[in-house]
Design a protein around this motif. Structure first.
Motif, PDB file in Angstrom:
ATOM      1  N   GLN A 139      44.660  30.264   1.829  1.00  0.00           N
ATOM      2  CA  GLN A 139      43.755  31.246   2.397  1.00  0.00           C
ATOM      3  C   GLN A 139      41.878  30.302   2.538  1.00  0.00           C
ATOM      4  O   GLN A 139      41.776  30.172   3.861  1.00  0.00           O
ATOM      5  CB  GLN A 139      43.712  32.882   2.711  1.00  0.00           C
ATOM      6  CG  GLN A 139      45.148  33.424   3.118  1.00  0.00           C
ATOM      7  CD  GLN A 139      44.784  34.815   1.691  1.00  0.00           C
ATOM      8  OE1 GLN A 139      43.603  34.913   1.115  1.00  0.00           O
ATOM      9  NE2 GLN A 139      45.736  35.304   2.846  1.00  0.00           N
ATOM     10  N   GLN A 199      46.541  30.200   7.050  1.00  0.00           N
ATOM     11  CA  GLN A 199      46.913  31.834   6.501  1.00  0.00           C
ATOM     12  C   GLN A 199      48.360  31.917   6.475  1.00  0.00           C
ATOM     13  O   GLN A 199      49.867  31.109   6.059  1.00  0.00           O
ATOM     14  CB  GLN A 199      47.743  31.904   8.241  1.00  0.00           C
ATOM     15  CG  GLN A 199      47.902  33.220   8.532  1.00  0.00           C
ATOM     16  CD  GLN A 199      48.358  33.467   9.903  1.00  0.00           C
ATOM     17  OE1 GLN A 199      47.736  33.503  11.058  1.00  0.00           O
ATOM     18  NE2 GLN A 199      49.253  34.644  10.328  1.00  0.00           N
ATOM     19  N   ASN A 231      51.974  34.346   4.779  1.00  0.00           N
ATOM     20  CA  ASN A 231      52.792  35.278   5.874  1.00  0.00           C
ATOM     21  C   ASN A 231      53.820  35.268   4.637  1.00  0.00           C
ATOM     22  O   ASN A 231      54.593  34.446   4.605  1.00  0.00           O
ATOM     23  CB  ASN A 231      53.139  35.141   7.262  1.00  0.00           C
ATOM     24  CG  ASN A 231      52.086  35.077   8.225  1.00  0.00           C
ATOM     25  OD1 ASN A 231      51.206  36.052   8.126  1.00  0.00           O
ATOM     26  ND2 ASN A 231      52.546  34.603   9.428  1.00  0.00           N
ATOM     27  N   THR A 249      49.914  42.027  -2.750  1.00  0.00           N
ATOM     28  CA  THR A 249      49.554  41.214  -1.241  1.00  0.00           C
ATOM     29  C   THR A 249      48.016  41.451  -0.442  1.00  0.00           C
ATOM     30  O   THR A 249      48.480  43.037  -0.642  1.00  0.00           O
ATOM     31  CB  THR A 249      50.935  40.827  -0.115  1.00  0.00           C
ATOM     32  OG1 THR A 249      51.569  42.305  -0.112  1.00  0.00           O
ATOM     33  CG2 THR A 249      51.853  39.968  -1.233  1.00  0.00           C
ATOM     34  N   SER A 267      49.287  40.989   6.070  1.00  0.00           N
ATOM     35  CA  SER A 267      50.638  39.951   5.545  1.00  0.00           C
ATOM     36  C   SER A 267      52.060  39.936   5.234  1.00  0.00           C
ATOM     37  O   SER A 267      52.907  38.559   5.237  1.00  0.00           O
ATOM     38  CB  SER A 267      50.210  39.621   3.855  1.00  0.00           C
ATOM     39  OG  SER A 267      50.361  40.849   3.396  1.00  0.00           O
ATOM     40  N   LYS A 324      49.830  46.905   5.047  1.00  0.00           N
ATOM     41  CA  LYS A 324      50.464  45.430   4.727  1.00  0.00           C
ATOM     42  C   LYS A 324      51.126  44.794   5.759  1.00  0.00           C
ATOM     43  O   LYS A 324      51.873  43.636   5.024  1.00  0.00           O
ATOM     44  CB  LYS A 324      50.894  45.976   3.148  1.00  0.00           C
ATOM     45  CG  LYS A 324      50.411  46.319   2.051  1.00  0.00           C
ATOM     46  CD  LYS A 324      48.600  45.821   1.627  1.00  0.00           C
ATOM     47  CE  LYS A 324      48.511  45.833   0.501  1.00  0.00           C
ATOM     48  NZ  LYS A 324      48.871  46.248  -0.656  1.00  0.00           N
TER      49      LYS A 324
END
Length: 248
Positions: free
Chosen positions: A119, A124, A126, A151, A155, A186
């Protein structure tokens, strides 16, 4: 940082679930195909040591890193170069993990603070987690819960795979599960792989998966009838439209 991923910063998609046979590689292949149809640069990595399904999709060109785990622990000489590739590449990266690599892979990511590293370098991240219906639902929900504890907010993308049964608690859909509500901060959202007619839609999808074909390849293949191709286009459109709605 801007790149060829529709004008956004580079994205890393990691598919994780501690339970095997629930559709992780199918999800990874869908994500890769989704971005490819949107003219993005896509790189795929398969870290499953025993069942490298994603690497068998020739059209996706996934790099197989089969010796990531040695003696039940991460081999840093293989893991660290993978992270370097994720840090340095543009576009979209998709990483498929095996059930046997889930714990050592994720623990190594956490121990070495790989998520903040990615990050901080403008990536990004995922995380995709499959929740399956039927007998595997409880175990896959537990896997999602454990994953979410480590996390950050917004995300996780949950894939609700209803091939073995609906993901429901009585009459309540996943969105109304207590776990889903507890993890709301989250979650980016969910994608439903819904149960369809086993003699038509599901048979066509299974034919495509057995051949390790992308939707595009199957739809262009003479091995599928025109009606089968139409059904595959419907399935692809439904999945891709749900990903569009997540704004990823």
């Amino acid at each position: 940082m801007v790149n060829e991923t529709n004008g956004h910063r580079p994205v890393v998609h990691v598919v994780l679930q501690a339970i095997g046979g629930v559709g992780k590689s199918y999800v990874a292949a869908i994500v890769a195909q989704y971005y490819r149809t949107r003219q993005c640069s896509v790189r795929c990595f398969d870290t499953d040591p025993g069942n490298a399904t994603l690497a068998q999709y020739r059209a996706l060109g996934a790099e197989h890193i089969g010796d990531l785990i040695q003696g039940g622990v991460i081999n840093p000489k293989r893991f660290d170069p993978l992270i370097e590739k994720l840090l340095n590449g543009d576009g979209v990266s998709v990483v498929d993990t095996g059930a046997s690599t889930f714990l050592p892979f994720w623990n190594y990511m956490l121990e070495n603070e790989v998520l903040p590293l990615l990050q901080n370098e403008g990536r990004q991240v995922n995380v995709h987690c499959v929740v399956a219906g039927g007998q595997a639902m409880k175990d896959t929900l537990n896997g999602l819960d454990r994953l979410a504890q480590t996390t950050g907010d917004k995300s996780i993308i949950v894939w609700l795979n209803e091939f073995f049964g609906e993901v429901r608690e009585g009459s309540r859909p996943f969105e109304q599960f207590k776990l889903a509500q507890d993890l709301a901060l989250k979650l980016i959202g969910s994608v439903l792989i819904r149960k369809r007619n086993p003699d038509t839609f599901e048979d066509d999808v299974q034919h495509m998966l057995r051949g390790r074909l992308t939707f595009e390849e199957a739809i262009a293949s003479e091995d599928f009838s025109l009606v089968s191709k139409q059904r595959l286009q419907i399935v692809r459109r439904e999945l891709f439209e749900q990903l569009d709605g997540l704004d990823i």
